[in-house]
Write a protein that holds these residues in place. Structure first.
Motif, PDB file in Angstrom:
ATOM      1  N   ILE A  41     -19.855   1.167  -8.156  1.00 37.33           N
ATOM      2  CA  ILE A  41     -19.532  -0.057  -7.441  1.00 37.33           C
ATOM      3  C   ILE A  41     -18.096  -0.002  -6.976  1.00 37.33           C
ATOM      4  CG2 ILE A  41     -19.341  -2.569  -7.628  1.00 37.33           C
ATOM      5  CD1 ILE A  41     -21.431  -2.379  -9.921  1.00 37.33           C
ATOM      6  N   LYS A  42     -17.888  -0.215  -5.687  1.00 39.17           N
ATOM      7  CA  LYS A  42     -16.541  -0.275  -5.115  1.00 39.17           C
ATOM      8  C   LYS A  42     -16.064  -1.713  -5.246  1.00 39.17           C
ATOM      9  CE  LYS A  42     -12.984   0.655  -2.380  1.00 39.17           C
ATOM     10  NZ  LYS A  42     -11.802   1.234  -2.922  1.00 39.17           N
ATOM     11  N   VAL A  43     -15.001  -1.901  -6.004  1.00 35.31           N
ATOM     12  CA  VAL A  43     -14.415  -3.226  -6.171  1.00 35.31           C
ATOM     13  C   VAL A  43     -13.262  -3.356  -5.188  1.00 35.31           C
ATOM     14  CG1 VAL A  43     -13.268  -4.798  -7.774  1.00 35.31           C
ATOM     15  CG2 VAL A  43     -15.081  -3.286  -8.606  1.00 35.31           C
ATOM     16  N   ILE A  44     -13.339  -4.355  -4.336  1.00 36.62           N
ATOM     17  CA  ILE A  44     -12.312  -4.583  -3.325  1.00 36.62           C
ATOM     18  C   ILE A  44     -11.471  -5.766  -3.772  1.00 36.62           C
ATOM     19  CG2 ILE A  44     -11.892  -5.228  -0.931  1.00 36.62           C
ATOM     20  CD1 ILE A  44     -14.405  -3.648  -0.223  1.00 36.62           C
ATOM     21  N   ASN A  45     -10.226  -5.457  -4.141  1.00 35.73           N
ATOM     22  CA  ASN A  45      -9.302  -6.488  -4.614  1.00 35.73           C
ATOM     23  C   ASN A  45      -8.189  -6.776  -3.632  1.00 35.73           C
ATOM     24  OD1 ASN A  45     -10.454  -6.992  -7.192  1.00 35.73           O
ATOM     25  ND2 ASN A  45      -9.645  -5.030  -7.874  1.00 35.73           N
ATOM     26  N   GLU A  46      -7.989  -5.878  -2.693  1.00 33.95           N
ATOM     27  CA  GLU A  46      -6.894  -6.029  -1.742  1.00 33.95           C
ATOM     28  C   GLU A  46      -7.459  -6.185  -0.347  1.00 33.95           C
ATOM     29  OE1 GLU A  46      -4.182  -4.213   0.764  1.00 33.95           O
ATOM     30  OE2 GLU A  46      -3.514  -3.068  -0.965  1.00 33.95           O
ATOM     31  N   PRO A  47      -6.934  -7.124   0.434  1.00 30.87           N
ATOM     32  CA  PRO A  47      -7.537  -7.406   1.732  1.00 30.87           C
ATOM     33  C   PRO A  47      -7.650  -6.200   2.664  1.00 30.87           C
ATOM     34  CG  PRO A  47      -5.551  -8.747   1.397  1.00 30.87           C
ATOM     35  CD  PRO A  47      -5.790  -7.967   0.156  1.00 30.87           C
ATOM     36  N   SER A  48      -6.659  -5.316   2.687  1.00 25.69           N
ATOM     37  CA  SER A  48      -6.707  -4.188   3.625  1.00 25.69           C
ATOM     38  C   SER A  48      -7.837  -3.213   3.290  1.00 25.69           C
ATOM     39  CB  SER A  48      -5.370  -3.458   3.677  1.00 25.69           C
ATOM     40  OG  SER A  48      -5.104  -2.822   2.454  1.00 25.69           O
ATOM     41  N   GLU A  49      -8.383  -3.280   2.077  1.00 21.53           N
ATOM     42  CA  GLU A  49      -9.506  -2.414   1.715  1.00 21.53           C
ATOM     43  C   GLU A  49     -10.789  -2.808   2.441  1.00 21.53           C
ATOM     44  OE1 GLU A  49      -9.756  -2.566  -2.542  1.00 21.53           O
ATOM     45  OE2 GLU A  49      -7.966  -1.353  -2.812  1.00 21.53           O
ATOM     46  N   LEU A  50     -10.794  -3.994   3.057  1.00 17.51           N
ATOM     47  CA  LEU A  50     -11.951  -4.409   3.855  1.00 17.51           C
ATOM     48  C   LEU A  50     -12.062  -3.621   5.157  1.00 17.51           C
ATOM     49  CD1 LEU A  50     -11.885  -8.299   3.584  1.00 17.51           C
ATOM     50  CD2 LEU A  50     -13.651  -6.772   2.712  1.00 17.51           C
ATOM     51  N   ASN A  76     -13.706  -9.393  -4.116  1.00 14.37           N
ATOM     52  CA  ASN A  76     -12.996 -10.554  -4.626  1.00 14.37           C
ATOM     53  C   ASN A  76     -12.249 -11.132  -3.428  1.00 14.37           C
ATOM     54  OD1 ASN A  76     -11.385 -12.430  -5.838  1.00 14.37           O
ATOM     55  ND2 ASN A  76     -10.255 -10.991  -7.110  1.00 14.37           N
ATOM     56  N   ALA A  77     -12.797 -12.196  -2.833  1.00 11.06           N
ATOM     57  CA  ALA A  77     -12.311 -12.652  -1.531  1.00 11.06           C
ATOM     58  C   ALA A  77     -11.486 -13.934  -1.590  1.00 11.06           C
ATOM     59  CB  ALA A  77     -13.486 -12.836  -0.593  1.00 11.06           C
ATOM     60  N   GLN A  78     -10.412 -13.899  -2.324  1.00 12.37           N
ATOM     61  CA  GLN A  78      -9.516 -15.046  -2.318  1.00 12.37           C
ATOM     62  C   GLN A  78      -8.128 -14.573  -1.924  1.00 12.37           C
ATOM     63  OE1 GLN A  78      -9.539 -17.380  -5.856  1.00 12.37           O
ATOM     64  NE2 GLN A  78      -7.874 -18.658  -5.199  1.00 12.37           N
ATOM     65  N   TRP A  79      -7.844 -14.660  -0.616  1.00 10.12           N
ATOM     66  CA  TRP A  79      -6.580 -14.215  -0.076  1.00 10.12           C
ATOM     67  C   TRP A  79      -6.022 -15.284   0.843  1.00 10.12           C
ATOM     68  CZ3 TRP A  79     -10.578 -10.281   0.937  1.00 10.12           C
ATOM     69  CH2 TRP A  79     -10.643  -9.331  -0.088  1.00 10.12           C
ATOM     70  N   PRO A  80      -4.711 -15.310   1.028  1.00 14.59           N
ATOM     71  CA  PRO A  80      -4.124 -16.263   1.969  1.00 14.59           C
ATOM     72  C   PRO A  80      -4.644 -16.010   3.393  1.00 14.59           C
ATOM     73  CG  PRO A  80      -2.422 -15.256   0.610  1.00 14.59           C
ATOM     74  CD  PRO A  80      -3.697 -14.519   0.321  1.00 14.59           C
ATOM     75  N   VAL A  81      -4.742 -17.061   4.176  1.00 14.63           N
ATOM     76  CA  VAL A  81      -5.267 -16.967   5.534  1.00 14.63           C
ATOM     77  C   VAL A  81      -4.482 -15.968   6.374  1.00 14.63           C
ATOM     78  CG1 VAL A  81      -5.616 -18.258   7.685  1.00 14.63           C
ATOM     79  CG2 VAL A  81      -6.239 -19.282   5.498  1.00 14.63           C
ATOM     80  N   TYR A  82      -3.153 -15.946   6.248  1.00 12.14           N
ATOM     81  CA  TYR A  82      -2.370 -15.032   7.076  1.00 12.14           C
ATOM     82  C   TYR A  82      -2.675 -13.576   6.746  1.00 12.14           C
ATOM     83  CZ  TYR A  82       0.882 -14.402   3.152  1.00 12.14           C
ATOM     84  OH  TYR A  82       1.422 -14.103   1.933  1.00 12.14           O
ATOM     85  N   GLU A  83      -3.009 -13.280   5.495  1.00 13.80           N
ATOM     86  CA  GLU A  83      -3.347 -11.891   5.148  1.00 13.80           C
ATOM     87  C   GLU A  83      -4.710 -11.504   5.694  1.00 13.80           C
ATOM     88  OE1 GLU A  83      -2.921 -10.542   1.132  1.00 13.80           O
ATOM     89  OE2 GLU A  83      -0.930 -11.422   0.932  1.00 13.80           O
TER      90      GLU A  83
END
Length: 167
Positions: free
Chosen positions: A4-13, A89-96
């Motif tokens: 399972i790839k866990v994506i914790n940082e927005p740029s990993e999307l 895990n998709a809780q990031w600030p809107v600007y990011e």
């Protein structure tokens, strides 16, 4: 084995979104999900765009590689998807997240232009990412997203460096 790839940082999307942005990439991804395929097999079926997709998937670490020998010939690289699922895990600030989506969805022409500017700053020896972001007036999230989209450069710690091509 389930990976399972866990994506914790927005740029990993960005790699995930870019991995299915064309019909050929979607089909190649489906194909290497089902069984091991060589780049030659992919290119034979999907053309040069198929081979480019495999190179992109390899850089994005979406496929694993193993050497196989067929008919007693020299071994060739074969590819298969590395992950069986993603957990975001998709809780990031809107600007990011807006920077990430902008980088992932910008046109090839627009991206090529900014990629060339980043590559010019990186040079052959690499450069600290904070310096490049400052020079180009980009947020760190936008720069990370743009670099993750590229098959020509990657992060090594806090530096951006060129990817060495295999011979």
């Amino acid at each position: 084995m389930n990976r399972i790839k866990v994506i914790n940082e927005p740029s990993e999307l960005v790699p995930m979104l870019r991995s299915v942005d064309t019909p050929v990439k979607r089909e190649v991804l489906k194909e290497v999900t089902l069984e091991w395929r060589t780049a030659d097999e992919i290119e034979e079926k999907y053309g040069r765009e198929g081979r480019d997709a495999i190179v992109f998937f390899e850089k994005m670490k979406l496929v694993e590689m193993r050497w196989i020998s067929t008919d007693g010939n020299y071994p060739k690289k074969s590819y298969h998807t590395y992950y069986t699922s993603f957990n975001i895990n998709a809780q990031w600030p809107v600007y990011e997240i807006s920077d990430v989506l902008t980088a992932a969805m910008m046109s090839e022409e627009e991206y090529s232009e900014i990629e060339a500017k980043i590559l010019a700053e990186v040079g052959k020896d690499g450069k600290f990412s904070g310096d490049i972001a400052e020079i180009l007036g980009l947020s760190s999230t936008m720069l990370k997203s743009l670099v993750r989209r590229s098959v020509k450069m990657d992060y090594r710690g806090h530096r951006i460096e060129l990817i060495k091509e295999e011979k």
